[in-house]
Design a protein around this motif. Structure first.
Motif, PDB file in Angstrom:
ATOM      1  N   GLN A   1       0.772  -1.252  -0.122  1.00 63.49           N
ATOM      2  CA  GLN A   1       0.083   0.120   0.019  1.00 63.49           C
ATOM      3  C   GLN A   1       0.897   1.225   0.179  1.00 63.49           C
ATOM      4  O   GLN A   1       2.143   1.317   0.521  1.00 63.49           O
ATOM      5  CB  GLN A   1      -0.853  -0.111   1.330  1.00 63.49           C
ATOM      6  CG  GLN A   1      -1.849   1.166   1.223  1.00 63.49           C
ATOM      7  CD  GLN A   1      -2.908   1.008   0.015  1.00 63.49           C
ATOM      8  OE1 GLN A   1      -2.485   1.816  -0.992  1.00 63.49           O
ATOM      9  NE2 GLN A   1      -3.971   0.270   0.272  1.00 63.49           N
ATOM     10  N   THR A   2       0.300   2.347  -0.621  1.00 67.74           N
ATOM     11  CA  THR A   2       0.997   3.741  -0.705  1.00 67.74           C
ATOM     12  C   THR A   2       0.378   4.585   0.017  1.00 67.74           C
ATOM     13  O   THR A   2      -1.041   4.707   0.044  1.00 67.74           O
ATOM     14  CB  THR A   2       1.398   4.176  -1.925  1.00 67.74           C
ATOM     15  OG1 THR A   2       0.208   4.071  -2.970  1.00 67.74           O
ATOM     16  CG2 THR A   2       2.471   3.079  -2.743  1.00 67.74           C
ATOM     17  N   ASP A   3       0.925   5.603   0.523  1.00 66.30           N
ATOM     18  CA  ASP A   3       0.499   6.834   1.158  1.00 66.30           C
ATOM     19  C   ASP A   3      -0.155   8.098   0.170  1.00 66.30           C
ATOM     20  O   ASP A   3       0.043   7.622  -1.160  1.00 66.30           O
ATOM     21  CB  ASP A   3       1.094   7.471   2.135  1.00 66.30           C
ATOM     22  CG  ASP A   3       2.571   8.117   1.586  1.00 66.30           C
ATOM     23  OD1 ASP A   3       2.760   8.295   0.533  1.00 66.30           O
ATOM     24  OD2 ASP A   3       3.502   8.255   2.457  1.00 66.30           O
ATOM     25  N   ASP A   4      -0.524   9.188   0.267  1.00 69.11           N
ATOM     26  CA  ASP A   4      -1.033  10.338  -0.577  1.00 69.11           C
ATOM     27  C   ASP A   4       0.043  10.577  -1.546  1.00 69.11           C
ATOM     28  O   ASP A   4      -0.331  11.067  -2.757  1.00 69.11           O
ATOM     29  CB  ASP A   4      -1.545  11.101   0.083  1.00 69.11           C
ATOM     30  CG  ASP A   4      -2.999  10.820   0.759  1.00 69.11           C
ATOM     31  OD1 ASP A   4      -3.593   9.912   0.574  1.00 69.11           O
ATOM     32  OD2 ASP A   4      -3.462  11.689   1.921  1.00 69.11           O
ATOM     33  N   CYS A   5       1.398  10.416  -1.079  1.00 67.33           N
ATOM     34  CA  CYS A   5       2.430  11.011  -1.770  1.00 67.33           C
ATOM     35  C   CYS A   5       2.944   9.791  -2.823  1.00 67.33           C
ATOM     36  O   CYS A   5       3.629   9.984  -3.659  1.00 67.33           O
ATOM     37  CB  CYS A   5       3.799  11.339  -0.917  1.00 67.33           C
ATOM     38  SG  CYS A   5       3.180  13.000  -0.057  1.00 67.33           S
ATOM     39  N   GLY A   6       2.367   8.577  -2.577  1.00 68.65           N
ATOM     40  CA  GLY A   6       2.925   7.511  -3.590  1.00 68.65           C
ATOM     41  C   GLY A   6       3.978   6.633  -2.946  1.00 68.65           C
ATOM     42  O   GLY A   6       4.366   5.737  -3.402  1.00 68.65           O
ATOM     43  N   ASP A   7       4.243   6.982  -1.777  1.00 66.12           N
ATOM     44  CA  ASP A   7       5.490   6.153  -1.035  1.00 66.12           C
ATOM     45  C   ASP A   7       4.868   4.987  -0.317  1.00 66.12           C
ATOM     46  O   ASP A   7       3.701   5.027  -0.077  1.00 66.12           O
ATOM     47  CB  ASP A   7       5.844   7.364   0.108  1.00 66.12           C
ATOM     48  CG  ASP A   7       6.541   8.662  -0.385  1.00 66.12           C
ATOM     49  OD1 ASP A   7       7.084   8.655  -1.705  1.00 66.12           O
ATOM     50  OD2 ASP A   7       7.019   9.425   0.405  1.00 66.12           O
ATOM     51  N   CYS A   8       5.644   4.116  -0.088  1.00 62.31           N
ATOM     52  CA  CYS A   8       5.235   2.997   0.764  1.00 62.31           C
ATOM     53  C   CYS A   8       4.609   3.396   2.116  1.00 62.31           C
ATOM     54  O   CYS A   8       5.302   4.220   2.758  1.00 62.31           O
ATOM     55  CB  CYS A   8       6.501   2.019   1.046  1.00 62.31           C
ATOM     56  SG  CYS A   8       6.035   0.751   1.954  1.00 62.31           S
ATOM     57  N   THR A   9       3.640   3.062   2.393  1.00 62.95           N
ATOM     58  CA  THR A   9       2.843   3.275   3.600  1.00 62.95           C
ATOM     59  C   THR A   9       3.733   3.040   5.028  1.00 62.95           C
ATOM     60  O   THR A   9       3.450   3.558   6.016  1.00 62.95           O
ATOM     61  CB  THR A   9       1.592   2.676   3.668  1.00 62.95           C
ATOM     62  OG1 THR A   9       0.666   3.238   4.647  1.00 62.95           O
ATOM     63  CG2 THR A   9       1.484   1.055   3.887  1.00 62.95           C
ATOM     64  N   PHE A  10       4.663   1.946   4.922  1.00 57.17           N
ATOM     65  CA  PHE A  10       5.408   1.697   5.984  1.00 57.17           C
ATOM     66  C   PHE A  10       6.630   2.519   6.119  1.00 57.17           C
ATOM     67  O   PHE A  10       7.489   2.420   6.979  1.00 57.17           O
ATOM     68  CB  PHE A  10       5.683   0.275   5.996  1.00 57.17           C
ATOM     69  CG  PHE A  10       4.647  -0.770   5.978  1.00 57.17           C
ATOM     70  CD1 PHE A  10       3.641  -0.658   7.018  1.00 57.17           C
ATOM     71  CD2 PHE A  10       3.911  -1.231   4.964  1.00 57.17           C
ATOM     72  CE1 PHE A  10       2.604  -1.332   7.203  1.00 57.17           C
ATOM     73  CE2 PHE A  10       2.848  -2.231   5.143  1.00 57.17           C
ATOM     74  CZ  PHE A  10       2.172  -2.171   6.174  1.00 57.17           C
ATOM     75  N   TYR A  11       6.884   3.534   5.009  1.00 55.20           N
ATOM     76  CA  TYR A  11       8.272   4.311   5.237  1.00 55.20           C
ATOM     77  C   TYR A  11       7.838   5.622   6.096  1.00 55.20           C
ATOM     78  O   TYR A  11       6.951   6.358   5.815  1.00 55.20           O
ATOM     79  CB  TYR A  11       8.416   4.526   3.795  1.00 55.20           C
ATOM     80  CG  TYR A  11       9.727   5.429   3.671  1.00 55.20           C
ATOM     81  CD1 TYR A  11      10.937   5.225   3.825  1.00 55.20           C
ATOM     82  CD2 TYR A  11       9.479   6.717   3.350  1.00 55.20           C
ATOM     83  CE1 TYR A  11      12.282   5.959   3.696  1.00 55.20           C
ATOM     84  CE2 TYR A  11      10.729   7.778   3.076  1.00 55.20           C
ATOM     85  CZ  TYR A  11      11.900   7.212   3.400  1.00 55.20           C
ATOM     86  OH  TYR A  11      12.890   8.099   3.211  1.00 55.20           O
ATOM     87  N   GLU A  12       9.021   5.893   6.865  1.00 52.40           N
ATOM     88  CA  GLU A  12       9.277   7.110   7.565  1.00 52.40           C
ATOM     89  C   GLU A  12      10.268   7.713   7.329  1.00 52.40           C
ATOM     90  O   GLU A  12      11.379   7.135   7.219  1.00 52.40           O
ATOM     91  CB  GLU A  12       8.836   6.810   9.217  1.00 52.40           C
ATOM     92  CG  GLU A  12       7.469   6.466   9.565  1.00 52.40           C
ATOM     93  CD  GLU A  12       7.352   6.401  10.933  1.00 52.40           C
ATOM     94  OE1 GLU A  12       8.517   6.409  11.684  1.00 52.40           O
ATOM     95  OE2 GLU A  12       6.031   6.250  11.593  1.00 52.40           O
TER      96      GLU A  12
END
Length: 235
Positions: free
Chosen positions: A101-112
């Motif tokens: 899954q990705t966030d609103d930016c298109g990054d992996c949702t598990f990335y910080e």
């Protein structure tokens, strides 16, 4: 082109030691730059030209990630967009893999992302449970039926390919190279086993407008991970 079964036998016959030697000769150390976890074009306005992060994840890996953080299926995975079309009600059609899954930016949702010594550095919030495709980046095995990570192949020997990554060329210990090589072989075998299982179980699902069906090794599923034949099994 060789059959998937032939490629699977080739994958099972790969020498972990030989793969590790190739990885050592190329060199690699993760710099935590986050490039392999983020959208190709950064966080923009969500335009159609932007390319979100896309990493293949197996059904059992999805369940492991769900359990790791008490996530729902949709928190972890989304239908692989390849093969889907944009209809009036959103994406529709059939696809054959799951992607993280990705966030609103298109990054992996598990990335910080944070800062270390004044420099931007990233981290994976599910690092211990991350999928094989993440464990093995930036390397791949050049066998038909296996997936290639994002980024062009820039180095390699034999069947091993190294893809664009700022961590390439750095010293790696023999132990770390062996661990990476074992994971790379496991990933190649798993990808081919999955491809064979999907091929053998596939039956056209004929999704309607605005509907998406994902075919994986466990059958045809809805985007929330439930099986299409679940209702029939319950009757």
């Amino acid at each position: 082109m060789e059959s998937l079964e032939t490629e699977l036998e080739r994958a099972r016959a790969l020498s972990v030691g030989d793969i590790a030697t190739t990885i050592e000769s190329i060199g690699f150390e993760c710099t935590r730059c986050g490039a392999c976890c983020k959208a190709a074009d950064g966080c923009g306005d969500g335009g159609e030209d932007e390319e979100p992060h896309t990493a293949t994840v197996f059904p059992d890996e999805i369940r492991r990630l769900e359990a790791a953080g008490d996530y729902d299926f949709r928190d972890v995975a989304r239908p692989m967009p390849y093969g889907l079309t944009e209809g009036e009600d959103g994406l529709e059609g059939e696809t054959f893999e799951w992607a993280l899954q990705t966030d609103d930016c298109g990054d992996c949702t598990f990335y910080e992302e944070g800062s270390t010594d004044g420099e931007s550095r990233g981290r994976c919030t599910v690092h211990d449970d991350r999928p094989l495709v993440c464990r093995t980046y930036p390397f791949s095995v050049a066998l038909a039926g296996t997936s290639q990570p994002m980024g062009e192949a820039v180095d390699g020997a034999g069947l091993v390919r190294a893809h664009e990554c700022e961590g390439l060329g750095r010293d790696i210990s023999r132990g770390a190279a062996l661990d990476l090589a074992a994971a790379l072989k496991e990933r190649a075998v798993r990808e081919l086993e999955e491809a064979i299982a999907v091929r053998d179980a596939y039956e056209p699902a004929a999704p309607g407008p605005g509907e998406v069906v994902v075919h994986d090794s466990e059958g045809a599923k809805r985007p929330d991970g439930t099986r299409l034949d679940a209702d029939a099994d319950a009757e």
